[in-house]
Design a protein around this motif. Structure first.
Motif, short mmCIF file in Angstrom:
data_model
loop_
_atom_site.label_atom_id
_atom_site.label_comp_id
_atom_site.label_asym_id
_atom_site.label_seq_id
_atom_site.Cartn_x
_atom_site.Cartn_y
_atom_site.Cartn_z
N SER A 27 1.00 -1.23 0.14
CA SER A 27 -0.02 0.05 -0.06
C SER A 27 0.75 1.25 0.16
O SER A 27 1.56 1.69 1.15
CB SER A 27 -0.98 0.08 1.07
N ALA A 28 0.91 2.08 -0.97
CA ALA A 28 1.70 3.22 -1.40
C ALA A 28 1.00 4.12 -0.67
O ALA A 28 1.73 5.21 0.25
CB ALA A 28 1.70 3.47 -2.68
N GLU A 29 -0.43 4.38 -0.19
CA GLU A 29 -1.15 5.27 0.55
C GLU A 29 -0.78 5.01 1.85
O GLU A 29 -0.63 6.24 2.61
CB GLU A 29 -2.34 4.99 0.33
N LEU A 30 -0.58 3.89 2.48
CA LEU A 30 -0.24 3.75 3.85
C LEU A 30 1.07 4.20 4.12
O LEU A 30 1.27 4.93 5.30
CB LEU A 30 -0.39 2.39 4.43
N ALA A 31 1.95 3.88 3.03
CA ALA A 31 3.37 4.24 3.29
C ALA A 31 3.37 5.89 3.35
O ALA A 31 4.35 6.37 4.19
CB ALA A 31 4.17 3.57 2.21
N ALA A 32 2.57 6.66 2.62
CA ALA A 32 2.73 7.95 2.52
C ALA A 32 1.98 8.41 3.83
O ALA A 32 2.67 9.57 4.49
CB ALA A 32 1.92 8.48 1.42
N LEU A 33 1.12 7.83 4.48
CA LEU A 33 0.45 8.26 5.64
C LEU A 33 1.51 8.13 6.85
O LEU A 33 1.52 9.09 7.58
CB LEU A 33 -0.65 7.23 5.90
N MET A 34 2.38 7.38 6.61
CA MET A 34 3.36 7.17 7.80
C MET A 34 4.77 7.83 7.76
O MET A 34 5.47 7.95 8.45
CB MET A 34 3.81 5.53 8.02
N GLY A 35 4.66 8.61 6.54
CA GLY A 35 5.60 9.66 6.27
C GLY A 35 6.75 9.12 5.38
O GLY A 35 8.00 9.78 5.40
N LEU A 36 6.72 7.98 4.76
CA LEU A 36 7.61 7.21 3.99
C LEU A 36 7.73 7.86 2.57
O LEU A 36 6.62 7.84 1.86
CB LEU A 36 7.43 5.84 3.89
N ALA A 37 9.08 8.23 2.39
CA ALA A 37 9.27 8.70 0.81
C ALA A 37 9.30 7.45 -0.03
O ALA A 37 9.10 7.49 -1.30
CB ALA A 37 10.45 9.50 0.99
N SER A 38 9.83 6.54 0.50
CA SER A 38 10.07 5.18 -0.25
C SER A 38 9.98 3.94 0.77
O SER A 38 10.63 3.96 1.61
CB SER A 38 11.46 5.11 -0.95
N ILE A 39 9.23 2.93 0.17
CA ILE A 39 9.08 1.56 0.93
C ILE A 39 10.51 0.84 0.91
O ILE A 39 10.84 0.06 1.73
CB ILE A 39 7.89 0.82 0.56
N GLY A 40 11.16 0.98 -0.39
CA GLY A 40 12.38 0.28 -0.38
C GLY A 40 13.54 0.59 0.50
O GLY A 40 14.46 -0.32 0.48
N ALA A 41 13.66 1.62 0.81
CA ALA A 41 14.85 1.99 1.76
C ALA A 41 14.67 1.16 2.98
O ALA A 41 13.68 0.71 3.70
CB ALA A 41 14.49 3.45 2.08
N PRO A 42 16.01 0.93 3.62
CA PRO A 42 16.16 0.07 4.74
C PRO A 42 15.21 0.36 5.87
O PRO A 42 14.47 -0.23 6.51
CB PRO A 42 17.37 -0.02 4.94
N ALA A 43 15.24 1.66 6.13
CA ALA A 43 14.31 2.22 7.27
C ALA A 43 12.78 2.08 6.97
O ALA A 43 12.23 1.80 8.00
CB ALA A 43 14.56 3.81 7.83
N GLY A 44 12.65 2.36 5.77
CA GLY A 44 11.22 2.13 5.44
C GLY A 44 10.61 0.62 5.55
O GLY A 44 9.55 0.37 5.92
N ARG A 45 11.54 -0.38 5.05
CA ARG A 45 11.15 -1.82 5.12
C ARG A 45 10.86 -1.95 6.53
O ARG A 45 10.03 -2.91 6.86
CB ARG A 45 12.28 -2.49 4.47
N ARG A 46 11.76 -1.49 7.32
CA ARG A 46 11.63 -1.89 8.91
C ARG A 46 10.33 -1.54 9.53
O ARG A 46 9.74 -2.10 10.16
CB ARG A 46 13.00 -1.57 9.59
#
Length: 430
Positions: A155-174
């Motif tokens: 879900s890109a929408e949820l990632a944006a809601l959490m403030g993530l610029a990218s899910i692929g970054a290590p911090a984003g994946r965690r």
């Protein structure tokens, strides 16, 4: 918030397009009137839809909501009990509430009144979930039409809601893995909960918004960076309640079970009994041998772990094969009517049929709580009371069927406290 949506079709501020703010319980401590996730809408004219405390703090929340609409930012208000200040706004029950207030449409991904009204259409009893960000550093919401199959990591929408610029970054994946571990069980279980996630380094924070704290708050928010707070509200289609046996007791249980939100099916093998007009209010009436019907529904995937079976036939030729089938399924509750003598005979017959002692331990027989019930209406109350107690135990609450006047401590057991003050900080960051 989901509970208010059906009323939006008729609520005049929504119909006329007024600006509104939503106030939501995001933290609770001690004995409180309403649970986590309870919401109230406030229009720009001060009209109210819903209730947060039954009247204790609503006036102050309305004022805060009007101020939030004026400021354009979210707010958090803390309410407790003050014996010293007779004029303080607080809860007479002695509990504590943390209220998040957000003007609708204030955040880029925020909820909008017209979208909520559209979701409150004829299919408002269908599956639906909302994930809202309710911390001080973000806002907005994601609408999920199929919570049972939702995947956080896609879900890109949820990632944006959490403030993530990218899910692929290590911090984003965690962060996504941690979010999935907590969000998905709530979504698939049709439950409400507050998920707290430690913001990773490099996370794109949401816009900073004003905060306000009620004057009766003992302390302010905890120091340091605030976690990402996601409020989850998930609604699944109504759980099924299967009543086996068409008689006076099932006629009384049928409407009582519907009041609890169940989709009620009445099943009886005898057409002359099942076709009586007094059962016309059931969501479904089936004429079939009970154990065959239950086995067929299970094979078709129409039975799940929320399904309840109430066996009221009180006839061994129906009861024994039916209970043998029911106790072999993963059901939320299996109950059977009968005296203690009938129960002992029933247990012997089930053991002889190969039902294990472990499965028999799940059987509620004689059915219902011991309320001294005699009439069909009283027995219906006894059965539904046991269903409520059983659901509460499944949700993790410690429930004892006793009179409130004989107990001590808080009436409402809060399993997760999220008041953002040090003495109530019991939910660790993930």
């Amino acid at each position: 918030m989901l509970d208010l949506m059906p009323s939006l079709r008729e609520w005049q501020p929504a119909v006329t397009g007024q600006r509104c703010a939503v106030a939501t319980v995001v933290g609770a401590g001690g004995s409180v009137p309403r649970p986590l996730g309870t919401s109230m809408l406030v229009s720009e004219a001060g009209e109210v839809l819903g209730s947060l405390s039954g009247g204790c703090v609503e006036g102050a929340v309305v004022e805060a909501a009007l101020q939030a609409m004026h400021d354009g930012g979210t707010r958090r208000e803390f309410f407790g009990y003050s014996a010293e200040d007779a004029f303080a706004v607080g809860l007479t029950c002695g509990g504590e509430l943390e209220i998040h207030i957000e003007p609708l449409g204030s955040a880029p991904q925020g909820l909008r009144l017209e979208k909520l009204r559209a979701l409150a259409g004829p299919g408002s009893a269908s599956a639906l979930a909302l994930i809202r960000r309710v911390d001080a550093n973000g806002g907005g919401a994601v609408v999920i039409p199929d919570p049972a199959s939702f995947r956080v990591d896609s879900s890109a929408e949820l990632a944006a809601l959490m403030g993530l610029a990218s899910i692929g970054a290590p911090a984003g994946r965690r962060l996504v893995r941690a979010a999935a571990a907590q969000l998905e069980p709530l979504l698939r279980g049709g439950r409400t909960g507050l998920v707290r996630l430690a913001p990773p380094e490099g996370c794109v924070s949401g816009a900073t918004v004003p905060q306000s704290h009620a004057t009766n708050s003992a302390t302010g928010p905890e120091p340091g960076p605030e976690p990402i707070n996601l409020l989850v509200e998930s609604r699944l289609p109504p759980a099924r309640l299967l009543i086996f046996g068409a008689n006076d007791f099932s006629a009384a249980l049928l409407p009582a079970a519907q009041l609890l939100g169940y989709h009620v099916t009445l099943c009886d093998a005898r057409p002359a009994f099942a076709s009586q007009s007094r059962f016309a209010g059931a969501d479904q009436v089936v004429t079939a041998w009970p154990h065959r019907y239950l086995a067929g529904e299970a094979a078709a995937g129409r039975i799940d772990a929320r399904t309840v079976a109430c066996v009221l036939t009180h006839d061994p030729k129906f009861d024994i094969p039916l209970l043998q089938t029911a106790l072999g399924l993963d059901l939320a509750y299996v109950g059977a009517m009968g005296s203690r003598r009938s129960h002992r005979q029933r247990v012997d017959s089930l053991l002889a049929a190969g039902v294990t002692a472990e499965d028999l331990s799940r059987l509620h027989s004689p059915i219902g709580l011991d309320l001294g019930a005699v009439t069909p209406a009283e027995v219906a109350v006894s059965i539904t009371a046991e269903l409520v107690a059983s659901r509460s135990r499944t949700a993790g609450a410690s429930v004892q069927a006793s009179s409130l006047k004989d107990g001590t401590g808080p009436i409402h057991t809060v399993t997760t406290q999220n008041i953002s003050t040090p003495q109530h900080q019991e939910t660790p960051w993930t």
